[in-house]
Each structure stands twice: as C-alpha cells, then as structure tokens.
Write a protein that holds these residues in place. Structure first.
Motif, mmCIF file in Angstrom:
data_model
loop_
_atom_site.group_PDB
_atom_site.id
_atom_site.type_symbol
_atom_site.label_atom_id
_atom_site.label_comp_id
_atom_site.label_asym_id
_atom_site.label_seq_id
_atom_site.Cartn_x
_atom_site.Cartn_y
_atom_site.Cartn_z
ATOM 1 N N VAL A 33 57.554 7.251 -61.890
ATOM 2 C CA VAL A 33 56.381 8.045 -62.285
ATOM 3 C C VAL A 33 56.176 7.977 -63.799
ATOM 4 C CG1 VAL A 33 55.443 10.393 -62.343
ATOM 5 C CG2 VAL A 33 56.517 9.554 -60.269
ATOM 6 N N GLU A 50 54.387 12.958 -66.683
ATOM 7 C CA GLU A 50 54.751 12.749 -65.283
ATOM 8 C C GLU A 50 54.133 13.786 -64.346
ATOM 9 O OE1 GLU A 50 56.900 12.777 -67.820
ATOM 10 O OE2 GLU A 50 58.074 10.929 -67.741
ATOM 11 N N VAL A 54 51.740 13.242 -60.952
ATOM 12 C CA VAL A 54 52.083 13.775 -59.630
ATOM 13 C C VAL A 54 50.956 14.632 -59.065
ATOM 14 C CG1 VAL A 54 53.668 15.353 -58.444
ATOM 15 C CG2 VAL A 54 54.566 13.647 -60.034
ATOM 16 N N ARG A 55 50.270 15.370 -59.904
ATOM 17 C CA ARG A 55 49.263 16.342 -59.449
ATOM 18 C C ARG A 55 47.833 15.811 -59.387
ATOM 19 N NH1 ARG A 55 51.356 21.079 -63.445
ATOM 20 N NH2 ARG A 55 53.277 21.537 -62.350
ATOM 21 N N TRP A 61 47.728 7.218 -53.903
ATOM 22 C CA TRP A 61 49.063 6.661 -53.653
ATOM 23 C C TRP A 61 49.042 5.980 -52.291
ATOM 24 C CZ3 TRP A 61 52.865 6.900 -57.309
ATOM 25 C CH2 TRP A 61 52.660 7.770 -58.373
ATOM 26 N N PRO A 66 54.286 9.956 -54.964
ATOM 27 C CA PRO A 66 54.960 9.683 -56.216
ATOM 28 C C PRO A 66 56.495 9.672 -56.125
ATOM 29 C CG PRO A 66 53.906 11.835 -56.268
ATOM 30 C CD PRO A 66 53.486 11.165 -55.012
ATOM 31 N N ASP A 67 57.039 10.079 -54.997
ATOM 32 C CA ASP A 67 58.495 10.062 -54.836
ATOM 33 C C ASP A 67 58.980 8.842 -54.039
ATOM 34 O OD1 ASP A 67 57.237 11.010 -52.563
ATOM 35 O OD2 ASP A 67 58.871 12.356 -52.032
#
Length: 71
Positions: A33, A50, A54-55, A61, A66-67
């Motif tokens: 990320v 980061e 993510v938000r 994605w 993102p993980d």
C-alpha cells in the motif's frame, strides 16, 4: 469492462506485485500500500498516505483489496 475509478490496482502477479494504472496509464508495479501511496503522490496528490489509499473511492481494487498482495 471499463473502470469508473481513475485509479485501478490490478490483481497480484506471481511475485506479489500489482500493476497501478492512473487515468489510463500504467505507472508501475506496487508491492504494498505504501507503494500505491507513492504513485498517488507522484500523480499530484502529495498529501496522500497509506490510509488515504485504503479508504479512497477513487481506487478500484481488482483481485482483492488493499490487503491482498499474493496470488
């Protein structure tokens, strides 16, 4: 199918990297990320970190969120 998001993060490749496309141009390959945040900064969003990555609804994605960095 075309994306409505200006940023697309593609599914992880066999090495765990993900291609990053911003406004239709592939900018490179991210390994996490933090790398995506750097691409966003280079694209003009200097304050992004980061958590913004993510938000953000600007990012689509594909192949996991993102993980997800492995196949």
């Amino acid at each position: 199918m075309a994306s409505s998001a200006p940023v697309v993060i593609y599914p992880p490749d066999e090495e765990g990297g993900r291609r990053v496309r911003i406004d239709g141009t592939i900018l490179g390959r991210a390994n996490n990320v933090r790398d995506v945040a750097r691409f966003m900064q280079e694209a003009g969003l200097q304050d992004w970190d980061e958590m913004d990555v993510v938000r953000s609804a600007l990012i689509e994605w594909r192949g996991g969120g993102p993980d997800a960095w492995t196949m």
